[in-house]
Design a protein around this motif. Structure first.
Motif, mmCIF file in Angstrom:
data_model
loop_
_atom_site.group_PDB
_atom_site.id
_atom_site.type_symbol
_atom_site.label_atom_id
_atom_site.label_comp_id
_atom_site.label_asym_id
_atom_site.label_seq_id
_atom_site.Cartn_x
_atom_site.Cartn_y
_atom_site.Cartn_z
ATOM 1 N N SER A 13 90.972 16.993 -11.030
ATOM 2 C CA SER A 13 91.590 15.820 -10.868
ATOM 3 C C SER A 13 91.534 14.795 -12.062
ATOM 4 O O SER A 13 91.090 15.156 -13.217
ATOM 5 N N ALA A 14 92.579 14.052 -12.014
ATOM 6 C CA ALA A 14 92.971 12.895 -13.033
ATOM 7 C C ALA A 14 91.721 12.330 -13.255
ATOM 8 O O ALA A 14 91.372 11.350 -14.099
ATOM 9 N N ASP A 15 90.569 12.016 -12.429
ATOM 10 C CA ASP A 15 89.288 11.456 -12.553
ATOM 11 C C ASP A 15 88.376 12.224 -13.460
ATOM 12 O O ASP A 15 87.064 12.036 -13.601
ATOM 13 N N ARG A 16 88.890 13.343 -14.225
ATOM 14 C CA ARG A 16 88.246 14.507 -15.083
ATOM 15 C C ARG A 16 86.839 15.032 -14.402
ATOM 16 O O ARG A 16 85.967 15.105 -15.158
ATOM 17 N N THR A 17 86.939 15.339 -13.270
ATOM 18 C CA THR A 17 86.042 16.171 -12.641
ATOM 19 C C THR A 17 86.928 17.385 -12.045
ATOM 20 O O THR A 17 88.024 17.410 -11.771
ATOM 21 N N VAL A 18 86.001 18.443 -11.790
ATOM 22 C CA VAL A 18 86.038 19.592 -11.076
ATOM 23 C C VAL A 18 85.246 19.976 -10.065
ATOM 24 O O VAL A 18 83.982 19.757 -10.237
ATOM 25 N N ILE A 19 85.712 20.238 -8.777
ATOM 26 C CA ILE A 19 84.906 20.287 -7.553
ATOM 27 C C ILE A 19 85.013 21.745 -7.096
ATOM 28 O O ILE A 19 86.363 22.323 -6.960
#
Length: 459
Positions: A110-116
């Motif tokens: 995501s553009a929130d700089r996370t990977v889930i």
């Protein structure tokens, strides 16, 4: 006729005025998709669809939510919340479990700089990584090595436990926009105009350790690389913003063939300035590439092109396949292509052999079709001789799926279960084979009547 099973349809905007694009009548004999299911849930543009298994898929987009769906029934299985900004990449990831059955996971960036990492069976969040310095733009799973890669301002290598194994140093502010796997533990990364080849080598520290090394930079493209596709173990192809197609050797990373833009006056001094200005860059973008063992299929501007790898030339093209840019294209097993566009349409094409030679040769490059290529009599004569000895093809429109009211971003083909499309109108549509669905309903009704004893056979 098209039957709407859920929700209501609107005539897509921008389709009232037709240009030189082919049209097809209401009676579409070769188009099986006469029923559709409209899947609602997303609150913004749906950009990604990814297949989980034979009957499940995930959708994601600008609302930051991930949905899991049943491709047969259209049932919403899970609604996954965890990101705070738009989804920028998604990839399936399957692992063997104790029962020797595959455990299906999906990765979302995501553009929130996370990977889930999500568990597709339970819909639960397995783990979340928040150590990125920039947005992850692409995800690739190397199933054979049991690792996955994230591409952004760096290339990072992770194991299944989401331990960071290694990473490159900061590449560029633009970052990696696309990744594909190559033989010999290598990957190709598109970074602006450059194609960077990385190799994963075992680390001296432990069996799970890896190091990532940059082994080569290919600077053959003149503009940003927009699309990458792996053809087979020996070949891959890239396409750029200004319409260059390059076919590469996957082992030594040398050019096998290329098609370039000839209308640019900087390339062709003889071209008139007004010709260059009349061509919008969007009309020459290679937006998407797909392939089979014989051909590369390219979405270029509003058109679609079939490039034969052995002949090293375009064997069929539809220059105005849609009213706007083609965003996604796929080859089906039955010599058919499906394309979708910014104009809101999804179209089915059939690759057919011409019965007789065309009056003019098929263009040998993407942009010679405008007639701005350099005159080369010997090349033209050689091409003409080749065409006399090889079959010629054309793309015939056999189906037009009108259901979305805005740009169709991409689609998934599920064989007999149909086709899933996603759009900027926030909707997902499952397109169904009407004849098959009718038979299934009749069979279900017959079975219910038989169970209830209501079925009376005439004497």
């Amino acid at each position: 006729m098209l039957r709407w099973l859920i929700g209501g349809g609107r005539e897509p905007q921008g389709l009232a005025e037709k240009s030189s694009v082919q049209t097809i009548g209401e009676e579409q004999i070769q188009n099986p998709y006469t029923e559709l299911l409209v899947l609602k849930g997303h609150q913004d543009i749906v950009r990604f669809l990814v297949q989980i298994d034979d009957c499940r898929f995930a959708s994601a987009g600008d609302d930051g939510i991930v949905f899991l769906w049943n491709a047969q029934t259209g049932e919403k299985l899970f609604e996954l919340h965890g990101h705070t900004q738009k989804i920028t990449a998604i990839a399936p990831f399957s692992l063997p479990d104790a029962s020797e059955e595959k455990k299906h996971l999906i990765l979302t960036a995501s553009a929130d700089r996370t990977v889930i990492v999500w568990d597709c069976t339970s819909g639960r969040q397995v783990q979340k990584v928040s150590c990125f310095h920039s947005t992850v733009k692409c995800l690739t799973v190397l199933q054979r090595l049991d690792v996955w890669l994230s591409g952004g301002s760096d290339l990072c290598v992770w194991n299944r436990k989401l331990d960071l194994l290694c990473k490159t140093s900061h590449l560029t502010d633009a970052g990696i926009s696309a990744l594909i796997e190559l033989p010999k533990n290598c990957v190709a990364a598109a970074v602006g105009k450059e194609l960077i080849i990385f190799r994963l080598v075992p680390s001296n520290y432990g069996s799970e350790g890896w190091n990532v090394l940059e082994v080569k930079r290919l600077v053959d493209h003149q503009d940003n690389i927009l699309s990458l596709v792996s053809v087979n173990d020996l070949t891959f192809a890239t396409g750029s913003h200004v319409g260059e197609l390059i076919v590469w050797d996957a082992l030594d990373w040398t050019e096998q063939a290329s098609e370039c833009n000839f209308w640019d006056s900087s390339v062709n001094p003889g071209a008139q300035t007004e010709i260059k200005l009349s061509q919008s860059p969007n009309e020459t973008c290679v937006q998407h590439l797909t392939s089979d063992e014989e051909c590369v299929f390219a979405a270029v501007g509003k058109g679609i092109y079939v490039y034969n790898l052995q002949m090293k030339r375009v064997i069929a093209c539809q220059r105005t396949a849609h009213d706007s840019s083609v965003l996604h294209i796929e080859k089906l097993p039955n010599r058919q292509l499906i394309s979708c566009s910014e104009d809101g349409s999804v179209r089915i094409w059939e690759l057919r052999e011409k019965q007789q030679l065309p009056p003019e040769p098929v263009p040998t490059g993407f942009f010679n079709m405008w007639g701005f290529g350099r005159a080369n009599k010997q090349a033209n004569q050689a091409a003409k001789k080749m065409q006399e000895n090889t079959p010629m093809y054309f793309l015939e429109l056999v189906g037009d799926l009108i259901g979305h009211s805005s740009a169709v971003q991409m689609f998934l083909y599920f064989g007999e279960l149909g086709l899933a499309t996603c759009s900027a109108d926030h909707l997902i549509i499952l397109w169904k084979d009407g004849a098959r669905e009718s038979r299934l309903r009749s069979l279900t009704l017959f079975q219910k009547l038989s169970q209830n004893g209501d079925l009376q056979l005439g004497s």
